[in-house]
Design a protein around this motif. Structure first.
Motif, PDB file in Angstrom:
ATOM      1  N   LEU A  31       0.870  -1.176   0.000  1.00  0.00           N
ATOM      2  CA  LEU A  31       0.000   0.000   0.000  1.00  0.00           C
ATOM      3  C   LEU A  31       0.904   1.221   0.000  1.00  0.00           C
ATOM      4  O   LEU A  31       2.015   1.166   0.543  1.00  0.00           O
ATOM      5  CB  LEU A  31      -0.862   0.032   1.269  1.00  0.00           C
ATOM      6  N   PRO A  32       0.461   2.344  -0.579  1.00  0.00           N
ATOM      7  CA  PRO A  32       1.300   3.549  -0.507  1.00  0.00           C
ATOM      8  C   PRO A  32       1.675   3.841   0.953  1.00  0.00           C
ATOM      9  O   PRO A  32       0.826   3.867   1.837  1.00  0.00           O
ATOM     10  CB  PRO A  32       0.390   4.636  -1.090  1.00  0.00           C
ATOM     11  N   GLY A  33       2.956   4.016   1.187  1.00  0.00           N
ATOM     12  CA  GLY A  33       3.448   4.227   2.552  1.00  0.00           C
ATOM     13  C   GLY A  33       3.794   2.920   3.248  1.00  0.00           C
ATOM     14  O   GLY A  33       4.466   2.918   4.275  1.00  0.00           O
ATOM     15  N   PHE A  34       3.314   1.814   2.704  1.00  0.00           N
ATOM     16  CA  PHE A  34       3.578   0.484   3.276  1.00  0.00           C
ATOM     17  C   PHE A  34       3.907  -0.474   2.117  1.00  0.00           C
ATOM     18  O   PHE A  34       3.280  -1.513   1.963  1.00  0.00           O
ATOM     19  CB  PHE A  34       2.367  -0.023   4.069  1.00  0.00           C
TER      20      PHE A  34
ATOM     21  N   LEU B  41       7.084   7.938  -6.993  1.00  0.00           N
ATOM     22  CA  LEU B  41       5.660   7.832  -6.668  1.00  0.00           C
ATOM     23  C   LEU B  41       4.854   8.756  -7.550  1.00  0.00           C
ATOM     24  O   LEU B  41       5.325   9.837  -7.921  1.00  0.00           O
ATOM     25  CB  LEU B  41       5.403   8.260  -5.208  1.00  0.00           C
ATOM     26  N   SER B  45      -0.152   9.129  -5.008  1.00  0.00           N
ATOM     27  CA  SER B  45       0.334   8.070  -4.117  1.00  0.00           C
ATOM     28  C   SER B  45       1.034   8.651  -2.902  1.00  0.00           C
ATOM     29  O   SER B  45       0.933   8.122  -1.801  1.00  0.00           O
ATOM     30  CB  SER B  45       1.322   7.151  -4.837  1.00  0.00           C
ATOM     31  N   ALA B  46       1.752   9.751  -3.114  1.00  0.00           N
ATOM     32  CA  ALA B  46       2.463  10.368  -1.994  1.00  0.00           C
ATOM     33  C   ALA B  46       1.460  10.877  -0.958  1.00  0.00           C
ATOM     34  O   ALA B  46       1.647  10.707   0.250  1.00  0.00           O
ATOM     35  CB  ALA B  46       3.334  11.502  -2.511  1.00  0.00           C
ATOM     36  N   LEU B  48      -1.540   9.742  -0.564  1.00  0.00           N
ATOM     37  CA  LEU B  48      -2.193   8.555  -0.004  1.00  0.00           C
ATOM     38  C   LEU B  48      -1.300   7.873   1.037  1.00  0.00           C
ATOM     39  O   LEU B  48      -1.789   7.333   2.033  1.00  0.00           O
ATOM     40  CB  LEU B  48      -2.501   7.585  -1.151  1.00  0.00           C
ATOM     41  N   ALA B  49       0.006   7.934   0.817  1.00  0.00           N
ATOM     42  CA  ALA B  49       0.931   7.343   1.792  1.00  0.00           C
ATOM     43  C   ALA B  49       0.762   8.019   3.146  1.00  0.00           C
ATOM     44  O   ALA B  49       0.767   7.361   4.193  1.00  0.00           O
ATOM     45  CB  ALA B  49       2.367   7.480   1.291  1.00  0.00           C
ATOM     46  N   GLN B  50       0.571   9.325   3.136  1.00  0.00           N
ATOM     47  CA  GLN B  50       0.354  10.052   4.399  1.00  0.00           C
ATOM     48  C   GLN B  50      -0.961   9.626   5.042  1.00  0.00           C
ATOM     49  O   GLN B  50      -1.037   9.425   6.251  1.00  0.00           O
ATOM     50  CB  GLN B  50       0.330  11.555   4.136  1.00  0.00           C
ATOM     51  N   ASN B  52      -2.437   6.781   4.664  1.00  0.00           N
ATOM     52  CA  ASN B  52      -2.298   5.409   5.153  1.00  0.00           C
ATOM     53  C   ASN B  52      -1.508   5.355   6.459  1.00  0.00           C
ATOM     54  O   ASN B  52      -1.806   4.536   7.336  1.00  0.00           O
ATOM     55  CB  ASN B  52      -1.632   4.526   4.094  1.00  0.00           C
ATOM     56  N   GLN B  53      -0.496   6.210   6.571  1.00  0.00           N
ATOM     57  CA  GLN B  53       0.261   6.257   7.834  1.00  0.00           C
ATOM     58  C   GLN B  53      -0.677   6.642   8.968  1.00  0.00           C
ATOM     59  O   GLN B  53      -0.610   6.095  10.068  1.00  0.00           O
ATOM     60  CB  GLN B  53       1.410   7.274   7.733  1.00  0.00           C
TER      61      GLN B  53
END
Lengths: 156, 90
Positions: A31-34, B41, B45-46, B48-50, B52-53
């Motif tokens: 997953l994005p970030g993972f 990325l 996506s960048a 979305l990564a935040q 998801n964190q």
């Protein structure tokens, strides 16, 4: 004789979780970030349905709380891009049915003292092969919903 | 701004190359050569990564919120139990 091989992990949140390897979710790109989380397990606790917990099969501390998208927005329609279809191994002309062919889970996140979710980026699971991808740009706007007074309301 | 055609490329620094592979009516396919240490990325996506964190913190940092959530949502079941051959056992 085939041995019944089950996998086990001591989750930070649930204690011991045991599963059949055949039920494992495969995330080809994480997953994005993972990005390294390629294997996950969907944990359902009967008393806590409809919540679905996406527990990493490798890192005990990584677990997402999710809901099927239609529990948030009953008229949700999934739109899959070409790359998502390739990752999920869904033919370009196929029309996967939510709940029968694919499951769409919205990840829940803390925000402003409550819970929000981004319906534009659900985790899509192909129920026929358990391959998963976090789709981007799915569904129609608004994308972000917030739980308030027991109801999900669009916030932007 | 740099204008490029299909098959042409740009180079960033010493070791990153971005090539225009294909141009269609609505999309451009890019090929990127970069060291493995460089994260590539999509912009979405960048972001979305935040998200998801943040989502990964819900259970550990805000367990009381999850308890409230369960109470608010009730026990209405999901599609997953009906369609997954074998889920995880607790």
């Amino acid at each position: 004789m085939v041995m019944d091989r089950r996998l086990c992990l001591v989750s930070q949140h649930f204690g011991e979780v045991e599963w059949d390897p055949a039920s494992e979710l495969l995330l080809p790109s994480g997953l994005p970030g993972f990005e390294d989380e390629r294997r996950m397990v969907a944990v359902e606790i009967p008393a806590q349905r409809p919540l679905v917990f996406l527990q990493s099969a490798e890192r005990a501390e990584v677990c997402f709380v999710a809901l099927p998208v239609r529990t948030i927005r009953p008229d949700y329609e999934l739109t899959l891009g070409d790359e998502d279809r390739i990752a999920l191994r869904i033919d370009e002309d196929a029309l996967p049915e939510l709940g029968a062919d694919v499951l769409c889970l919205a990840l829940l996140m803390p925000a402003n003292g409550g819970v929000e979710t981004n319906l534009a980026a659900p985790v899509v699971i192909n129920l026929h092969n358990l391959r998963c991808v976090q789709s981007m740009g799915s569904g129609s706007p608004p994308r972000r919903y917030r739980l308030g007074d027991g109801r999900w309301v669009p916030v932007c | 701004m740099v204008r490029r055609r299909a098959g042409e490329a740009i180079v960033l620094g010493d070791d990153i190359e971005i090539e225009v592979i294909e141009i269609s009516r609505t999309r451009v396919k890019l090929g990127i050569r970069a060291p493995r240490t460089v994260t590539v990325l999509r912009r979405e996506s960048a972001a979305l990564a935040q998200e998801n964190q943040s989502a990964a913190c819900l259970l550990s940092a805000h367990p009381e919120t999850v308890v409230d959530l369960i109470r608010l949502l009730g026990n209405s079941g999901s599609d997953f139990a009906k369609t997954t051959p074998a889920g995880a056992d607790m």
